[in-house]
Motif scaffolding. Structure first.
Motif, short mmCIF file in Angstrom:
data_model
loop_
_atom_site.label_atom_id
_atom_site.label_comp_id
_atom_site.label_asym_id
_atom_site.label_seq_id
_atom_site.Cartn_x
_atom_site.Cartn_y
_atom_site.Cartn_z
N GLN A 1 0.90 -1.24 -0.20
CA GLN A 1 0.35 0.28 -0.26
C GLN A 1 0.96 1.13 0.18
OE1 GLN A 1 -3.62 -0.17 -0.01
NE2 GLN A 1 -2.86 2.34 -0.82
N ARG A 2 1.62 1.27 0.75
CA ARG A 2 2.93 2.60 0.98
C ARG A 2 3.30 2.60 -0.50
NH1 ARG A 2 5.61 0.17 5.57
NH2 ARG A 2 4.25 0.35 7.31
N ASP A 3 3.99 1.57 -1.36
CA ASP A 3 4.42 1.20 -2.42
C ASP A 3 3.21 2.58 -3.43
OD1 ASP A 3 6.91 1.32 -2.49
OD2 ASP A 3 7.09 -1.02 -2.96
N ARG A 4 2.36 1.49 -3.40
CA ARG A 4 1.36 2.30 -4.15
C ARG A 4 0.77 3.66 -3.86
NH1 ARG A 4 -4.73 -0.94 -4.31
NH2 ARG A 4 -3.46 -2.13 -5.55
N ASP A 5 0.71 3.57 -2.90
CA ASP A 5 0.24 5.60 -2.35
C ASP A 5 1.31 6.45 -3.07
OD1 ASP A 5 -1.67 4.65 -1.24
OD2 ASP A 5 -0.95 5.24 0.65
N SER A 6 2.49 6.05 -3.18
CA SER A 6 4.01 6.60 -3.46
C SER A 6 4.49 6.74 -5.33
CB SER A 6 5.02 6.08 -2.64
OG SER A 6 5.39 5.04 -2.90
#
Length: 287
Positions: free
Chosen positions: A219-224
């Motif tokens: 999720q962090r990678d998707r958001d960033s």
């Protein structure tokens, strides 16, 4: 069982976990990661071809096969940790950069390695899996019954291990039989069952991570906006027709340089249709 012609060693990773690793051939390195409920042996046909002009490295993932099965402390079986294992193994064997392909659980490790180590992974192949976030998004309603094991092993420690441990051969054998379009050779099936029977706790921990810490990392990678920077090839069955989604579109959101292929074999495509897998992996390695 071993892959004929390969040498075997135990390689220590960044946290002291020792992995069983098969190595063969010479040339540009390719690391192959197995799926569930299997071991590195699933790559025996593909490895026998690639070894003609590549250094082929086939580890048992931590928690599987003859590799160590450390107790879970929260991130022990995170795909980020398992991806670090892969980089550590390659470096221990003298390779700072390498191509990487994974099937099923191994594909999730490969996916994470590609995101976390973009300057190390030169090419990425993923066989019959969706990224973790997308997998949870598309499973809903009665169609989610196909992934019942994801929900079972995602539960807190205790119940999943007890239920699976009470009849491990029936549990793991179900997937070997239901997901294949043909029968496994008896000795190979027996080897997979024996390996899984002795790894119930660690296999559950691997799946539990995909319902917890792996979701957070993805999720962090998707958001960033973090994306896979290397050429990516994905081989899949036609899941979308059954579950109602566009698999290629889901993958393209993560991998701008994507080749997505729908294959005719079952889930265990590296064993059921190795020639097709070899063809597409060799094409990937030339991109």
């Amino acid at each position: 069982m071993q892959i004929p012609g390969f040498t075997y060693d135990r390689v220590t990773t960044q946290d002291g976990t020792r992995l069983n690793v098969a190595v063969g051939g010479t040339g540009a390195p390719v690391v192959l990661l197995h799926g569930f409920p299997q071991t590195h042996l699933m790559w025996r046909h593909v490895a026998a071809d690639l070894v003609s002009d590549h250094t082929v490295i086939c580890p048992d993932l931590r928690g599987y096969g003859d590799s160590d099965k450390p107790a879970d402390t929260g991130d022990t079986y995170a795909k980020r940790t398992m991806a670090q294992d892969v980089v550590a193994v390659a470096r221990a064997l003298g390779h700072e950069r390498f191509a990487l392909a994974g099937h099923d659980r191994g594909a999730l490790v490969a996916f994470r390695a590609g995101l976390d180590h973009p300057d190390t992974v030169t090419h990425l192949g993923c066989l019959d899996v969706l990224p973790t976030l997308d997998m949870w998004d598309v499973l809903h309603g009665t169609t989610a019954a196909v992934g019942f094991h994801l929900y079972l092993m995602g539960q807190p420690p205790g119940l999943p291990e007890a239920m699976i441990g009470a009849a491990p051969d029936a549990f793991f054998g179900h997937f070997l039989d239901a997901w294949a379009q043909g029968a496994f050779p008896p000795d190979v099936r027996a080897a997979y069952l024996a390996a899984s029977r002795n790894a119930v706790t660690s296999i559950v921990a691997d799946y539990r991570a995909s319902a917890t810490i792996d979701v957070e990392h993805d999720q962090r990678d998707r958001d960033s906006g973090t994306r896979l920077r290397m050429p990516v090839t994905v081989l899949q069955q036609d899941w979308g027709a059954a579950l109602g989604y566009d698999a290629a579109a889901l993958w393209r959101a993560w991998a701008p340089d994507l080749t997505h292929v729908t294959v005719s074999s079952g889930h265990f495509m590296a064993e059921e249709g190795p020639a097709e897998v070899i063809k597409h992996l060799r094409e990937l390695l030339t991109r």
